[in-house]
Structure formats: structure tokens, C-alpha cells
Design an enzyme around this catalytic site. Structure first.
Site, PDB file in Angstrom:
ATOM      1  N   GLU A 290       0.661  -0.937  -0.145  1.00 15.19           N
ATOM      2  CA  GLU A 290       0.689   0.189   0.205  1.00 15.19           C
ATOM      3  C   GLU A 290       0.678   1.692   0.323  1.00 15.19           C
ATOM      4  OE1 GLU A 290      -1.452   1.427   3.720  1.00 15.19           O
ATOM      5  OE2 GLU A 290      -1.423   0.333   4.717  1.00 15.19           O
TER       6      GLU A 290
ATOM      7  N   LYS B  74      -5.830  -2.952  13.921  1.00 12.41           N
ATOM      8  CA  LYS B  74      -4.935  -1.643  14.448  1.00 12.41           C
ATOM      9  C   LYS B  74      -5.642  -1.665  15.700  1.00 12.41           C
ATOM     10  CE  LYS B  74      -3.697   1.326  10.744  1.00 12.41           C
ATOM     11  NZ  LYS B  74      -4.217   0.462   9.353  1.00 12.41           N
TER      12      LYS B  74
END
Length: 305
Positions: free
Chosen positions: A27, A162
Site C-alpha cells: 500500500e 490496529k
């Protein structure tokens, strides 16, 4: 091979795909929004180097001048790194407008998966995925990454969700969408900065070969969607759970007080946590990305056999 008129595949990546060689997508949000320049560029180039050292070809993904890019040059990576937050953080909904306006975009997990699949890339390494945010039962703040995992056929290697998120609800969402959550050498979902979360993964697989075999079977059965491989941060770089959880709680409270929401939430929280931890969280973030890149390359090599 790709016939998409909006997509540019870098020559090295195209040659690898045509020859059936392993390729790993990366990414670009981590470059523009994940850390400051020049550390962001240095990290991105190191990740590409690690993938090459483990037998695969890296394909960093972004939108530059309205073109979807599968594979960036060092100059393009540096451009995104220097431009930083001025690059739009691009998810699925942003693609049509960015392309039409000939604009730049840093790809999230969701958008990287979309462009990787367009190019024919099956494996993608990232840091951590987005998920269901804390308080989502009232805000409905759920990352598009989860929906993309449900519909786009790419294997994603991450260090778990996360830890700023509601990890339990994130796993429930993935279960509802039929996304297999694999623990690499672990039965417990890693929580990004730390190796443990208290939540169980669907399956533990201990080798790149076994993960590639499971994904190959998924493809062979034409089952829709991707696969999530969670790879714990190496022990020596794992943070103290009490320290990181307090930093996260403090950052979440400040975000609420300031009214920060939507796509600005994650960059704000990560930056705040970095400040609270004196930079330790950023160091951990970089190390877990390197670790994920190595595993993704090994899985891609097995998948290409």
C-alpha cells in the site's frame, strides 16, 4: 493480462506476472500518511528490498496523476513521501473522482486490494488492517477494508487489526462476511503493536506452504473474497500492552473531544500514540511491516509454484 484502461503495471511487475513469478502488493498510505519524510521513503524502499530478498517482486500501489499504478519507481515513492498529507487518502469511493480529476491518491488496504486484483496480484503485505472503530454501535464507523476483504480475492498479510479498534467486533464482522482469519504460528489475534489480544483467530497455520495451500483451495472453489493472515510482531519489538493500551485510550478520548472522525481518525490516533510513546510505537510499526513483507513474499513464492 490486464486490459484495464486506467491501470499502469510497471514493466518489472508485468514481466513477473506474465512469467507466473511471485509478486507482492504494497500500500502507499503508509508512505504519505504513516510516517514523516524521509523515514517514510526509507521504510518503503526497505520493504521492497525485503520482498526481493525473499524471492518475490514488490508492487507498491498508488494513484498518480489519475493513473492506477501497480508498481512504483523510486522517484514515484519519493514523490509520495515528500508530498505527505497533501496526497488524498484514497478508499474505494474515492477512485472515480481521483481518476477523473487526474489527481494523486495514497491507497488504503481496500484500494490496494482493488488495484492488486485488477493487475492479477494475489498477495498483499500491509501493517495492520482497519476495522470496526470503538463506539461504532453509535457512529457506524467501520473501515471499508473489511468489506473489501469480503469481496476481493487477495490474501492480506498484516499484524492483526490496529489496536485502536474494537477487535472483538472486527472479528465478528469478518466472520459474518465469511473471511477466514488465519494466525501465522498463533491461535490468538495479534493486536498490531503487541502479540496478544485475548481474541482467537479462526485457524492457526504454521508455514507459508500451508497458508498458500489454503488460499489456493479458496481460489479453486471460486469462493468470493480474500483471506486475512495475521502475523504477530516479533517479540523483541512488541510493546508493553499496558503502556500501549493507555496511550490508545488517551488518544481515543482526545479524538472524541476534538470531533475527529471518518478517514482522519486513524492517522490522528497513530500520530498521537507516537507522541505519547515517545516514538516507540513508530519503531514497532516499521518492524512489523518488515516482518509482514517477509512472510508475504514467502507465501507468494509458494502460491506461484
Amino acid at each position: 493480462m490486464n486490459l484495464n484502461p486506467y491501470l499502469d503495471i510497471a514493466p518489472e511487475v508485468r514481466a513477473a506476472l506474465e512469467a507466473g513469478k511471485p509478486v507482492v502488493a504494497l500500500e502507499s498510505t503508509i508512505i504519505s500518511h504513516g510516517m514523516p519524510y524521509p523515514q517514510n521513503v526509507e521504510t518503503a524502499l526497505n520493504v521492497e528490498r525485503i520482498i526481493r530478498e525473499n524471492g518475490a517482486v514488490p508492487a507498491t500501489i498508488a494513484i498518480i496523476g489519475g493513473r492506477l499504478k501497480a508498481g512504483l519507481s523510486e522517484e514515484e515513492i519519493t514523490y509520495l513521501g515528500k508530498k505527505g498529507y497533501d496526497v488524498i487518502k484514497a478508499s474505494r469511493r474515492d477512485l472515480p473522482v481521483l481518476v477523473a480529476r487526474c489527481d494523486d491518491g495514497a491507497t488504503t488496504v481496500a484500494t490496494t486490494m482493488i488495484i492488486a486484483e485488477m493487475a492479477g496480484i494475489r498477495v498483499f503485505a500491509t501493517g495492520g488492517i482497519g476495522g470496526v472503530h470503538r463506539g461504532a454501535e453509535t457512529t457506524m464507523d467501520i473501515s471499508a477494508d473489511l468489506e473489501e476483504l469480503a469481496q476481493t480475492g487477495v490474501l492480506v498479510v498484516c499484524a492483526g487489526a490496529k489496536s485502536i479498534l474494537d477487535l472483538g467486533l472486527t472479528l465478528e464482522y469478518l466472520e459474518t462476511k465469511g473471511v477466514p482469519v488465519i494466525g501465522y504460528g498463533t491461535e490468538e489475534l495479534p493486536a498490531f503493536y503487541t502479540r496478544k489480544s485475548g481474541f482467537a483467530v479462526d485457524y492457526r497455520l504454521d508455514t507459508p506452504e500451508s497458508i498458500a495451500a489454503a488460499f489456493r483451495a479458496k481460489i479453486g472453489m471460486s469462493l468470493k473474497g480474500g483471506m486475512l493472515v495475521t502475523n504477530p510482531i516479533p517479540e523483541q519489538y512488541s510493546m508493553d500492552p499496558d503502556v500501549i493500551n493507555k496511550a490508545i485510550d488517551d488518544a481515543v478520548e482526545e479524538a472524541k473531544r476534538l470531533g475527529i472522525h471518518g478517514k482522519q481518525t486513524t492517522p490522528f490516533l497513530l500520530a498521537k500514540i507516537k507522541d505519547i510513546t515517545g516514538g516507540d510505537s513508530l519503531a514497532s510499526n516499521i518492524r512489523l511491516v518488515y516482518n509482514n513483507a517477509e512472510l508475504a513474499a514467502k507465501i507468494a513464492v509458494e502460491l506461484a509454484k
